[in-house]
Design a protein around this motif. Sequence first.
Motif, PDB file in Angstrom:
ATOM      1  N   GLY A  62      31.002 -19.825   2.129  1.00 29.60           N
ATOM      2  CA  GLY A  62      30.023 -19.823   1.045  1.00 29.60           C
ATOM      3  C   GLY A  62      30.275 -20.930   0.044  1.00 29.60           C
ATOM      4  N   MET A  85      34.468 -15.992   5.091  1.00 30.37           N
ATOM      5  CA  MET A  85      33.092 -16.117   4.622  1.00 30.37           C
ATOM      6  C   MET A  85      33.035 -16.626   3.188  1.00 30.37           C
ATOM      7  N   ILE A 102      26.643 -15.686   0.277  1.00 32.43           N
ATOM      8  CA  ILE A 102      27.683 -15.611   1.307  1.00 32.43           C
ATOM      9  C   ILE A 102      29.031 -15.259   0.686  1.00 32.43           C
ATOM     10  N   SER A 136      24.591 -13.189   5.783  1.00 30.36           N
ATOM     11  CA  SER A 136      25.132 -14.552   5.723  1.00 30.36           C
ATOM     12  C   SER A 136      24.469 -15.448   6.756  1.00 30.36           C
TER      13      SER A 136
END
Length: 244
Positions: free
Chosen positions: A218, A214, A100, A155
């Motif tokens: 992650g 993102m 991710i 993702s």
Amino acid sequence: MFEISGVGIVAAFLGGAISFLSPCVLPLAPGYVSYIAGQPAAKAGATRSFAERARSVVLSLWFVLGFSTVFVALGAGASLLGGMLLRWKYELGLAGGVLIVLFGLVMMGAIKIPAMMRDTRPDVKVDGGSAVGAYLLGLAFAFGWTPCIGPVLGSILAVTATSGADGMALLAIYSAGLGLPFLIIALFTNEIAGRLKRIGAAGRWLYRISGGLMVLMGIGVMTGQISRLAFWLLETFPALGTIG
């Protein structure tokens, strides 16, 4: 399967909308819509009848159903894989978090992966203007777009595989987020044609900002703090708890 939270539903839907803003989807969308509907290419200022608009929307819906079929199938596969590998949940979380973060950096433009900067459009011999043709084109272009929209799509698949979430539901919601802009363009093709450059410029910034989010997500997946982020969002935006 774990129940999908309101946060997950909103994130998946927004993920689909953000994928639409990717450089290999947004500029080509009006052309796709015109071809699917069997109508002339979009021209700023041109007018269309109500019947032409309705036909374009209906056929575009079949196109959306086509690529949704592929994405939902991918979600089912991710759920199945996650269930099989549940004993390595911690390791999967680390690997998924790294992926991710990588996808987020690609969206931000911090790193470049050539395979994710292009689309591979298959040469499908299907005439526009029919529901069956539109659906088949949706199936075909789902595979062609996958490299370019891979950061967001990948993702969601990573989260599905590592968390045990319902991949089919998440990818159906993602497909709705990606498909809604197509239906809007189908309805207002000519009106949007003249504004496409401005929309694209704003979309690129939103795409990059989403990449930064993102990266944070992650890191949260890797460190196990993603649940705290979800709880914070629910406390800050209580309406999210009523979704789903």
